[in-house]
Design an enzyme around this catalytic site. Sequence first.
Site, short mmCIF file in Angstrom:
data_model
loop_
_atom_site.label_atom_id
_atom_site.label_comp_id
_atom_site.label_asym_id
_atom_site.label_seq_id
_atom_site.Cartn_x
_atom_site.Cartn_y
_atom_site.Cartn_z
N ASP A 126 -1.75 -0.69 5.97
CA ASP A 126 -1.98 -0.21 7.34
C ASP A 126 -3.43 -0.32 7.78
O ASP A 126 -3.70 -0.20 8.98
CB ASP A 126 -1.51 1.25 7.48
CG ASP A 126 -2.36 2.21 6.66
OD1 ASP A 126 -2.83 3.21 7.23
OD2 ASP A 126 -2.56 1.96 5.46
N ASP B 117 -0.45 4.88 1.17
CA ASP B 117 -0.75 5.82 2.26
C ASP B 117 -0.48 5.20 3.63
O ASP B 117 -1.05 4.16 3.98
CB ASP B 117 -2.21 6.27 2.20
CG ASP B 117 -2.54 6.91 0.87
OD1 ASP B 117 -1.63 7.30 0.13
OD2 ASP B 117 -3.74 7.02 0.55
N ASP C 21 0.84 -1.19 0.00
CA ASP C 21 0.00 0.00 0.00
C ASP C 21 0.88 1.25 0.00
O ASP C 21 2.06 1.19 0.39
CB ASP C 21 -0.89 -0.03 1.25
CG ASP C 21 -1.77 1.18 1.38
OD1 ASP C 21 -2.39 1.59 0.38
OD2 ASP C 21 -1.86 1.73 2.50
#
Length: 157
Positions: free
Chosen positions: A122, A14, A12
């Site tokens: 996250d 962000d 990922d």
Amino acid sequence: MTRDHRKILYIDLDNTMVDFGHRIEGLDPVVVDKYRGRMDEAPGIFALMRSMPGAIEAFTELSALFDTYLLSTAPWRNPSGWQHKVEWVHEHLGGEEDSPAYKRLILTHHKDLNRGDFLVDDRPNNGAERFEGEWIHFGSDRFPDWAAVLNYLRERA
């Protein structure tokens, strides 16, 4: 064309590769107030963010061990965010053919539609919680940083 036989790893952007919180801290309070609760819709929010500590080195190492892709979601109501994510990858990982990130960015709202072995992310959203492989929860107690993720994944390549 031969298929890469290494395991597939998705990472990922962000708050995993990109330090999203850092950019927000430096924004004009008027912008912060206007986009409160939906900061990813603020124009230009992605392009100049710094990387998370150790993220660039980890991506480079993992790209040599795995068939590695960046798998991120771009905000639906901020079309420039899609462009700025590509720009961030070019700036931090390189845009040339010899970059391990060259044509390796996938933007989707349905991460579970991608097939693979591992996803470092996250948050359990946009399909990450339904990903068919193993979700590595970046920022969790087990995987608090890139050093922990690297130690775990090196043994599984």
